[in-house]
Structure formats: C-alpha cells, structure tokens
Write a protein that holds these residues in place. Structure first.
Motif, mmCIF file in Angstrom:
data_model
loop_
_atom_site.group_PDB
_atom_site.id
_atom_site.type_symbol
_atom_site.label_atom_id
_atom_site.label_comp_id
_atom_site.label_asym_id
_atom_site.label_seq_id
_atom_site.Cartn_x
_atom_site.Cartn_y
_atom_site.Cartn_z
ATOM 1 N N ALA A 1 0.829 -1.207 0.000
ATOM 2 C CA ALA A 1 0.000 0.000 0.000
ATOM 3 C C ALA A 1 0.863 1.258 0.000
ATOM 4 C CB ALA A 1 -0.926 -0.008 1.209
ATOM 5 N N VAL A 2 1.938 1.250 0.777
ATOM 6 C CA VAL A 2 2.828 2.420 0.829
ATOM 7 C C VAL A 2 3.604 2.547 -0.480
ATOM 8 C CG1 VAL A 2 4.762 3.491 2.039
ATOM 9 C CG2 VAL A 2 2.981 2.308 3.335
ATOM 10 N N PRO B 1 4.042 5.558 -9.061
ATOM 11 C CA PRO B 1 2.859 5.656 -9.938
ATOM 12 C C PRO B 1 2.160 4.315 -10.164
ATOM 13 C CG PRO B 1 4.825 6.641 -10.959
ATOM 14 C CD PRO B 1 5.282 5.821 -9.812
ATOM 15 N N TYR B 2 2.537 3.255 -9.435
ATOM 16 C CA TYR B 2 2.020 1.923 -9.696
ATOM 17 C C TYR B 2 1.139 1.445 -8.540
ATOM 18 C CZ TYR B 2 5.750 2.452 -13.029
ATOM 19 O OH TYR B 2 6.549 2.955 -14.006
ATOM 20 N N SER B 3 0.062 0.765 -8.875
ATOM 21 C CA SER B 3 -0.925 0.353 -7.876
ATOM 22 C C SER B 3 -0.413 -0.803 -7.023
ATOM 23 C CB SER B 3 -2.219 -0.059 -8.571
ATOM 24 O OG SER B 3 -2.017 -1.258 -9.319
ATOM 25 N N SER C 1 -0.514 -3.969 -8.992
ATOM 26 C CA SER C 1 0.595 -4.032 -9.956
ATOM 27 C C SER C 1 1.875 -4.489 -9.269
ATOM 28 C CB SER C 1 0.812 -2.667 -10.610
ATOM 29 O OG SER C 1 -0.283 -2.315 -11.428
ATOM 30 N N TRP C 2 2.166 -3.910 -8.101
ATOM 31 C CA TRP C 2 3.357 -4.317 -7.355
ATOM 32 C C TRP C 2 3.282 -5.784 -6.970
ATOM 33 C CZ3 TRP C 2 7.823 -2.315 -7.605
ATOM 34 C CH2 TRP C 2 8.008 -0.938 -7.756
ATOM 35 N N ASP C 3 2.080 -6.265 -6.642
ATOM 36 C CA ASP C 3 1.916 -7.677 -6.318
ATOM 37 C C ASP C 3 2.336 -8.553 -7.494
ATOM 38 O OD1 ASP C 3 0.459 -9.756 -4.400
ATOM 39 O OD2 ASP C 3 -0.192 -10.178 -6.443
#
Length: 291
Positions: free
Chosen positions: A32-33, A39-41, A44-46
C-alpha cells in the motif's frame, strides 16, 4: 503494460522478481505504501514481485530509489529479462531459417522445367545459403553479445579489474539524517540501512509465535531501529527509548510476512533503556525485551 505468465520462469525474469522482493524487504514498505510513493498500484506491485508480470523499467528505477540501491545492476538485469519476456532473444534465428529455407513447389524428379529451374537456382541457392548463414551468425552474435554484456553488468564480480568501478560500487551512500533528525524516518530511504555499516545490538530474540526480532544500529546515522521476520499478518513491532516517541511497524500483507519488516528509526545517541515489543496479531499480550 507487459504481458504475463508465458516467460515468467525464464532465469532473468525469476532473478529480477527475486531482486525486487529483496529491495522491497529492505525498504520495509508495504504494498500500500509502495503504491502511494510510486505511480504503480498495489495490485501491480503484487504482480511485479511475484513474477506474474514484468515490471516496467520505471518501476524498477523507482524501487531502487526507495531502497537507495544504485540502479545500474538492476537495469542491466531488466534489459535481459525484457529480452526473455518478449521472446526476442529466441525468435530471430528460427524466423530467418523458416524464411530462407522455403523451396519452390515445382521441384519434382523427371520434370524438365524443374531440372532447368534447379540448374538456374544452383548459384542462387549457394548465395541464399551464404546469406542465411550470415544472417543467422549475425543474429547469434547480437544475442550472445547482448547476453554477455548484460550478465557482465549483473554478476556481482563483474568488472573486478576496474578499480574506479569497484570504488564506486563499494562506497556507501552518505546518510540523509543523524541522531534526533532520524527519529520517525525510514532507515532505507535515509541511507541508514547500508549492510556494510549496520550492526546488530545483541542476539536475535525468538517470540512465542516463532517470529524473530532484532535491534539494528548504524553509527554513521547514530540511529537505531528494530526488525522482525517469520511473522503473520497482523503482527506488530515497536521500538522505544526513554525521552523519545515509540516507533511502530505492522505486518500488513504477505510480503511483510515473508521478509523482514523494519520499524522507523529512533535517536541512537543514547540507547540506555531501549526496548522492543512484539505484539502477535492472533491475540495475546506483547512480548518485550530491553537491550
């Protein structure tokens, strides 16, 4: 947006995902942080960290910045992963071979036209073979050259004979804060988490849930913090010292639980009475110990 799944198990893609997970663990930031600071959700990071999708180059650069990691090595690895993911590294030679080995359909034994055609085609055929060999050789040379250059930049001992490069790689970044100025700040973002400078204050402590806690200290920053691993979602860790504000971190997702989770820093100029408390998310009282 890059494609997903088909080439996720190729060596460079797997290694890149692993390196990104290590960088995220070093920052101590939840998904979340990360989504708030880039700029990535979160979703997306997951995908990037799981290797389900190749992270954009800009995402790798952003995570390197958050982890105070020089981007050169990861950028070189990204270049190789991008070649693997897109399939460009293996598609050139087969397509050339398929195109160049196509033969006319009227090549039949006993057919005068075919015989004449074969006679006319012989010099051209030799030319074609030569051209095909040159194209394939060039494609292979490019692929090998790219791979060699990228792995030379990625491997840890690459450039061992270059004293200037080695000095640049070994020089720790200057810390962004010191003592009281570090209180409440992220050790990774402030350049205080450099493993060549950090030392543990005492042995790691094992909690009743199987989680491990440890106090970390960087004399260059004159700051301390705590970290925890082998945790579960909902667990929390707090570090405090007399006269200062306690600093707390909570296990928010599976990535926090799989790696190290760090608290923000406290002023390390006087560590007398420093205390660390672990709070299990499944219930039960806090488990505290002092330095």
């Amino acid at each position: 947006m890059k494609g997903s799944a088909p080439h996720a198990t190729t060596p460079a893609c797997m290694r890149l995902a692993g390196e990104l997970r290590e960088l995220r663990a070093r920052t101590g930031l939840s998904l979340a942080v990360l989504a708030e600071r880039t700029p990535y959700s979160k979703s997306s990071w997951d995908r990037y960290l799981n290797g389900k999708q190749l992270a954009p180059r800009q995402a790798v650069e952003a995570l390197c910045a958050l982890a105070t990691e020089p981007p050169g090595r990861l950028m070189a690895l990204w270049d190789l992963a991008d070649l693997e993911w897109s399939g460009r590294a293996r598609s050139a030679a087969p397509s050339v071979i398929a195109k160049e080995t196509a033969r006319p359909r009227n090549h039949r034994p006993g057919n005068r036209a075919a015989t004449a055609d074969r006679a006319e085609q012989r010099p051209r055929k030799r030319t074609t073979v030569g051209r095909r060999g040159a194209v394939i050789a060039a494609a292979c040379a490019v692929a090998v050259g790219v791979a060699a250059a990228v792995w030379a930049a990625v491997l840890p001992d690459a450039g061992a004979g270059d004293p200037v490069r080695q000095a640049a790689l070994s020089a720790p970044p200057s810390p962004g804060c010191r003592a009281r100025g570090c209180a409440g700040k992220d050790p990774g973002l402030m350049g205080c988490g450099n493993p060549t400078q950090v030392r543990a204050l005492g042995a790691p402590r094992r909690t009743s849930t199987g989680a491990w806690t440890e106090i970390r200290y960087n004399p260059a920053c004159d700051a301390a913090w705590a970290r925890v691993w082998h945790t579960h979602i909902g667990d929390a860790l707090e570090v405090s010292a007399p006269g200062g504000k306690p600093q707390r971190a909570e296990v928010a997702d599976k990535y926090d639980a799989e790696g190290y989770l760090f608290t923000p820093m406290i002023d390390g100029s006087d560590l007398t009475g420093l205390r660390v408390c672990f709070e299990p998310g499944g219930g039960g009282g806090p488990e505290c110990f002092r330095r």
